[in-house]
Write a protein that holds these residues in place. Structure first.
Motif, PDB file in Angstrom:
ATOM      1  N   THR A 152      21.353  22.358 -40.592  1.00 58.73           N
ATOM      2  CA  THR A 152      20.088  23.293 -40.866  1.00 58.73           C
ATOM      3  C   THR A 152      20.442  24.391 -41.846  1.00 58.73           C
ATOM      4  O   THR A 152      20.186  24.569 -42.838  1.00 58.73           O
ATOM      5  N   GLY A 207      25.415  29.229 -38.870  1.00 55.16           N
ATOM      6  CA  GLY A 207      25.055  29.896 -37.671  1.00 55.16           C
ATOM      7  C   GLY A 207      26.067  30.828 -37.354  1.00 55.16           C
ATOM      8  O   GLY A 207      27.434  30.761 -37.969  1.00 55.16           O
ATOM      9  N   HIS A 226      16.206  38.755 -27.663  1.00 54.07           N
ATOM     10  CA  HIS A 226      15.873  37.522 -28.264  1.00 54.07           C
ATOM     11  C   HIS A 226      16.875  36.376 -27.975  1.00 54.07           C
ATOM     12  O   HIS A 226      18.255  36.425 -28.375  1.00 54.07           O
ATOM     13  N   LEU A 235      14.416  22.890 -25.157  1.00 56.39           N
ATOM     14  CA  LEU A 235      14.311  24.081 -24.121  1.00 56.39           C
ATOM     15  C   LEU A 235      14.167  23.526 -22.695  1.00 56.39           C
ATOM     16  O   LEU A 235      13.221  22.628 -22.558  1.00 56.39           O
ATOM     17  N   ARG A 252      21.406  22.516 -28.211  1.00 54.26           N
ATOM     18  CA  ARG A 252      21.310  21.580 -29.487  1.00 54.26           C
ATOM     19  C   ARG A 252      22.738  21.008 -30.006  1.00 54.26           C
ATOM     20  O   ARG A 252      23.633  21.703 -29.546  1.00 54.26           O
ATOM     21  N   ALA A 297      25.060  30.255 -31.266  1.00 51.17           N
ATOM     22  CA  ALA A 297      24.924  30.564 -32.690  1.00 51.17           C
ATOM     23  C   ALA A 297      23.638  30.777 -33.205  1.00 51.17           C
ATOM     24  O   ALA A 297      22.859  29.673 -33.379  1.00 51.17           O
ATOM     25  N   GLU A 350      15.698  25.883 -40.202  1.00 55.70           N
ATOM     26  CA  GLU A 350      16.181  25.937 -38.802  1.00 55.70           C
ATOM     27  C   GLU A 350      15.491  24.848 -38.133  1.00 55.70           C
ATOM     28  O   GLU A 350      14.440  24.245 -38.315  1.00 55.70           O
ATOM     29  N   ILE A 410      12.328  23.583 -32.487  1.00 53.92           N
ATOM     30  CA  ILE A 410      12.331  23.852 -31.160  1.00 53.92           C
ATOM     31  C   ILE A 410      11.254  23.241 -30.158  1.00 53.92           C
ATOM     32  O   ILE A 410      10.067  23.622 -30.276  1.00 53.92           O
ATOM     33  N   HIS A 420       9.531  35.827 -27.154  1.00 54.12           N
ATOM     34  CA  HIS A 420      10.686  36.460 -27.455  1.00 54.12           C
ATOM     35  C   HIS A 420      11.287  35.247 -28.620  1.00 54.12           C
ATOM     36  O   HIS A 420      12.553  35.256 -28.855  1.00 54.12           O
ATOM     37  N   SER A 459      12.009  34.575 -32.053  1.00 52.74           N
ATOM     38  CA  SER A 459      12.043  35.279 -33.317  1.00 52.74           C
ATOM     39  C   SER A 459      11.382  34.286 -34.523  1.00 52.74           C
ATOM     40  O   SER A 459      11.690  33.041 -34.208  1.00 52.74           O
TER      41      SER A 459
HETATM   42  O1  TXA Z   1      18.685  25.469 -36.874  1.00 51.43           O
HETATM   43  C1  TXA Z   1      19.194  26.145 -35.955  1.00 51.43           C
HETATM   44  O2  TXA Z   1      18.407  26.356 -34.844  1.00 51.43           O
HETATM   45  C2  TXA Z   1      20.114  27.351 -36.145  1.00 51.43           C
HETATM   46  C3  TXA Z   1      21.480  26.783 -36.055  1.00 51.43           C
HETATM   47  C4  TXA Z   1      22.539  27.804 -36.583  1.00 51.43           C
HETATM   48  O3  TXA Z   1      21.761  26.044 -35.177  1.00 51.43           O
HETATM   49  N1  TXA Z   1      19.823  28.362 -35.247  1.00 51.43           N
HETATM   50  C5  TXA Z   1      18.962  29.262 -34.986  1.00 51.43           C
HETATM   51  O4  TXA Z   1      19.126  30.220 -34.237  1.00 51.43           O
HETATM   52  O5  TXA Z   1      17.850  29.475 -35.804  1.00 51.43           O
HETATM   53  P1  TXA Z   1      18.273  31.657 -34.164  1.00 51.43           P
HETATM   54  O6  TXA Z   1      18.892  32.344 -32.911  1.00 51.43           O
HETATM   55  O7  TXA Z   1      18.273  32.159 -35.404  1.00 51.43           O
HETATM   56  O8  TXA Z   1      16.818  30.958 -33.779  1.00 51.43           O
HETATM   57  C6  TXA Z   1      16.636  30.347 -32.469  1.00 51.43           C
HETATM   58  C7  TXA Z   1      15.370  30.678 -31.831  1.00 51.43           C
HETATM   59  C8  TXA Z   1      15.117  32.128 -31.597  1.00 51.43           C
HETATM   60  O9  TXA Z   1      13.673  32.304 -32.034  1.00 51.43           O
HETATM   61  C9  TXA Z   1      15.123  32.334 -30.257  1.00 51.43           C
HETATM   62  O10 TXA Z   1      14.114  33.399 -29.929  1.00 51.43           O
HETATM   63  C10 TXA Z   1      14.584  30.956 -29.776  1.00 51.43           C
HETATM   64  O11 TXA Z   1      15.070  30.087 -30.553  1.00 51.43           O
HETATM   65  N2  TXA Z   1      15.214  30.897 -28.322  1.00 51.43           N
HETATM   66  C11 TXA Z   1      16.492  30.432 -28.014  1.00 51.43           C
HETATM   67  N3  TXA Z   1      16.626  30.412 -26.564  1.00 51.43           N
HETATM   68  C12 TXA Z   1      15.138  30.515 -26.093  1.00 51.43           C
HETATM   69  C13 TXA Z   1      14.619  30.316 -24.884  1.00 51.43           C
HETATM   70  N4  TXA Z   1      15.361  30.471 -23.718  1.00 51.43           N
HETATM   71  N5  TXA Z   1      13.271  30.522 -24.808  1.00 51.43           N
HETATM   72  C14 TXA Z   1      12.458  30.814 -25.951  1.00 51.43           C
HETATM   73  N6  TXA Z   1      12.973  30.878 -27.082  1.00 51.43           N
HETATM   74  C15 TXA Z   1      14.261  30.703 -27.219  1.00 51.43           C
END
Ligand code: TXA
Ligand code: MG
Length: 336
Positions: A49, A52, A76, A114, A135, A155, A193, A196, A235, A237
């Motif tokens: 994607t 990280g 976040h 999730l 993931r 990541a 990305e 989710i 939360h 982002s």
């Molecule tokens: O493609 C991807 O997912 C990339 C690559 C590097 O794996 N990672 C990525 O991570 O986009 P990040 O942190 O930039 O975005 C992850 C999103 C964030 O919006 C975060 O808030 C959400 O996932 N997230 C993570 N854990 C969560 C949780 N327990 N509940 C709700 N949202 C969550």
């Protein structure tokens, strides 16, 4: 005559060249990355994607460095990346059958699940949520790294908070500087990305962040409707007004804005159709196919950001489901 570093073999009548030097270099790069990670340091890792910013998911001090380096607010939560689906039980307290179905179909790949979290997990990873995002990325180097690391890596995308995610080594350097060790895996194949999917209520799977794996594709595997999250998920982002954004102001246009655009100065037009060439501006074209469009999007915005235009105007993309992830990123990148 082949160079010394190349071996050749034939597989099902396809000739395959194998570069020993490259294989040795990769092995060394993975070893270096493992040593840094085991020592509590950070490594930028390639995924299919985006790149990280990885840290050992069992090391709170290392995870703190991730937030600090990205200037990311601590509330976040982070995605945990695994190289083996057997590791799920370490992180999730319950894994519904639907998760196994999706894993079989899409992992390794651009789908984050999730699930309800195991209560012992560090709050640094999950913030105040009682869920964990998991993931398995589909990039050969990172899969090898995860297997040999024999653990899991948090990541987030390797960009400064709110900025464009990097899809190449060069873009990581632009975002986070030269000092970070980067495992160079080339250009990211997907380019936006991961999708989710919230499976904490298995009867009501919800898309929290659309991506290249669409709700429709997931629906086909699970055989139940997929919801687009309307619940209270503060939360994630990207739910902020400005996210995935270049520094140059960015706007979207459709047919209705064309007249207005004619009178603008010093702007660039980004179109995926070829019908606007009459506009008196610099024109940039992205592919009409959503998969190829996604792959090129961030790199194009990054390039245009360096050209000092007053504004970037991007053509609205189709409403079809396979454009969901791209529409979402454009919507979040626009200047309000
Ligand atoms: O493609 C991807 O997912 C990339 C690559 C590097 O794996 N990672 C990525 O991570 O986009 P990040 O942190 O930039 O975005 C992850 C999103 C964030 O919006 C975060 O808030 C959400 O996932 N997230 C993570 N854990 C969560 C949780 N327990 N509940 C709700 N949202 C969550
Ligand atoms: Mg991100």
């Amino acid at each position: 005559m082949l160079p010394n570093n190349l071996a050749v073999c034939e597989y099902k009548s396809v000739i395959i060249y194998f570069d020993f030097n490259l294989a040795k270099k990769m092995k060394k790069a993975i070893l270096t990355a493992i040593n840094i990670l085991k020592g509590g340091g950070l490594v930028a890792i390639p995924t299919e994607t985006v790149y990280g910013l990885a840290a050992d998911a069992k090391n709170d001090k290392a995870i703190e460095k991730v937030f600090f380096t990205k200037k990311r607010p601590i509330n976040h939560p982070l995605i945990v990346h695994v190289g083996d689906s057997n590791q799920l039980a370490i992180w999730a307290s319950s894994i519904p059958d639907s998760a196994f179905l999706l894993i079989k179909e899409f992992w390794p790949g651009p789908l984050t699940l999730l699930l309800k979290k195991n209560p012992s997990i560090s709050k640094l990873i999950t913030a105040e949520e009682n869920t964990i995002a998991l993931r398995m990325p589909n990039h050969p180097l990172t899969l090898k790294l995860l297997k040999e690391f024999n653990g899991a890596l948090v990541a987030p995308s390797a960009n400064r908070f709110g900025k464009l995610s990097p899809t190449s080594k060069e873009a990581v350097i632009e975002e986070l500087g030269e000092d970070l060790y980067i495992l160079d895996g080339g250009i990211c194949n997907v380019g936006i990305e991961s999708t989710i999917l919230d499976l904490t209520d298995a009867t009501m799977p919800c898309i929290l962040r659309p991506g290249i794996i669409s709700a429709e594709t997931i629906e086909k595997v699970l055989g139940i409707p997929i919801y687009h999250d309307k619940k209270n998920k503060p939360h994630v982002s990207g739910s902020h007004s400005s996210h995935y954004a270049p520094n140059t102001p960015l706007y979207l246009f459709g047919e209705e804005e064309i007249e207005k655009l004619k009178n603008e100065n010093d702007i660039a037009i980004v179109s995926h159709l070829h019908s606007h060439s009459f506009l008196p501006h610099d024109m940039y074209y992205l592919p009409t196919n959503p998969l190829l469009y996604a792959r090129a999007l961030y790199a194009t915005l990054r390039l245009l950001d360096k050209k000092n235009y007053k504004a970037l105007w991007i053509e609205k993309v189709p409403e079809d489901k396979e454009w969901d992830g791209i529409r979402d990123r454009l919507k979040r990148a626009i200047t309000i």
